[in-house]
Write an enzyme that holds these catalytic residues in place. Structure first.
Site, PDB file in Angstrom:
ATOM      1  N   ASP A 151     -33.104  69.523  60.426  1.00  0.00           N
ATOM      2  CA  ASP A 151     -33.900  70.142  59.567  1.00  0.00           C
ATOM      3  C   ASP A 151     -35.225  70.240  60.610  1.00  0.00           C
ATOM      4  O   ASP A 151     -35.219  69.917  61.832  1.00  0.00           O
ATOM      5  CB  ASP A 151     -34.210  69.327  58.380  1.00  0.00           C
ATOM      6  CG  ASP A 151     -34.592  68.127  58.361  1.00  0.00           C
ATOM      7  OD1 ASP A 151     -34.887  67.675  59.531  1.00  0.00           O
ATOM      8  OD2 ASP A 151     -34.868  67.399  57.320  1.00  0.00           O
ATOM      9  N   ASP A 219     -29.195  59.803  58.897  1.00  0.00           N
ATOM     10  CA  ASP A 219     -30.003  60.953  58.473  1.00  0.00           C
ATOM     11  C   ASP A 219     -30.942  60.627  57.325  1.00  0.00           C
ATOM     12  O   ASP A 219     -32.266  60.887  57.440  1.00  0.00           O
ATOM     13  CB  ASP A 219     -29.178  62.282  57.962  1.00  0.00           C
ATOM     14  CG  ASP A 219     -29.899  63.396  57.751  1.00  0.00           C
ATOM     15  OD1 ASP A 219     -30.348  64.023  58.499  1.00  0.00           O
ATOM     16  OD2 ASP A 219     -30.016  63.378  56.384  1.00  0.00           O
TER      17      ASP A 219
END
Length: 242
Positions: A151, A219
């Protein structure tokens, strides 16, 4: 709907998550497949209790309609049937999601090669795994096949840690809060290099500490670190994929 919050400085993932949870607690049919196909932008704002238009609001509404239509057409209107059909395979579920729902097809062309990142399809799997603690709908025999969810937060954290180094040109663009075009070489490199960097981190943790860590765990740690840092400068790309 889990994408592109940054254009509204007051909006975050927490607003989306808490808004959707409250909507479902208030009305159990709020996310039925037929309802998803009928939402308008105004109704979506009311659902999330958000006082102004959402970033990429028309796209968010379009994707809700797409999900509702395909769930009704192929899975008897139930996301649970989609999950059951994967045979406890995270990889199969990512493939099913991207096959049936075009809005999850997060791929780009990079110097003649097709690059598949599939951030939202993978986070769907990862969130199921986390929410159900690896049991029931969250039981996947191959959860280790999921990469990080590339992202705009994770690359910035990796840069802070020294795991990524930006060119002076790229650094200047990001520090000036200038937008980077979706699908551009810079954007694909930021995301793909983040995936690669975290896989190298996994290898180092395994070889030096003797511990096996999942990419989905790294993550979460990187993302949680990033959203707590108000001064974090991330790249800005208008995208439905993250």
């Amino acid at each position: 709907m889990n994408f592109c919050f940054w254009p509204d400085k007051d909006l975050s993932y927490d607003h989306l998550a808490s808004g959707l949870k409250a909507a479902l607690q208030n009305e159990k049919s709020a996310f039925d497949a037929d309802r998803l196909q009928k939402y308008t932008g105004l109704q979506l704002r009311e659902l999330l209790k958000w006082p102004r238009p959402l970033p990429l609001e028309e796209e968010r509404v379009r994707l809700l309609h797409e999900v509702g239509f395909e769930l009704e057409r192929s899975f008897d209107g139930k996301a649970s049937n989609l999950v059951k059909s994967c045979g406890k395979s995270a990889l199969n579920l990512v493939c099913l999601v991207t096959r049936h729902f075009p809005g999850f097809r997060d791929h780009s062309l990079y110097k003649g090669h097709q690059i598949f990142l599939y951030k939202r399809a993978q986070i769907f799997v990862a969130d199921l795994w986390g929410a159900f603690k690896g049991q029931s709908y969250g039981e996947f025999d191959d959860i280790g096949s999921i990469t990080i969810m590339a992202d705009y937060i994770v690359p910035a954290v990796l840069r802070q840690l020294g795991a990524l180094k930006y060119s002076s040109t790229l650094a200047s663009i990001i520090e000036a809060n200038s937008e980077i075009c979706p699908g551009s070489e810079e954007e694909v490199e930021l995301r793909a290099c983040s995936v690669h960097a975290v896989e190298k981190m996994r290898e180092l943790i395994s070889s030096k500490l003797g511990k096996q860590v999942l990419s989905v765990e790294l993550d979460l740690w990187l993302w949680a670190s990033g959203i707590q840092c108000s001064s974090l400068q991330h790249h800005r790309t208008l995208s439905i994929y993250y």
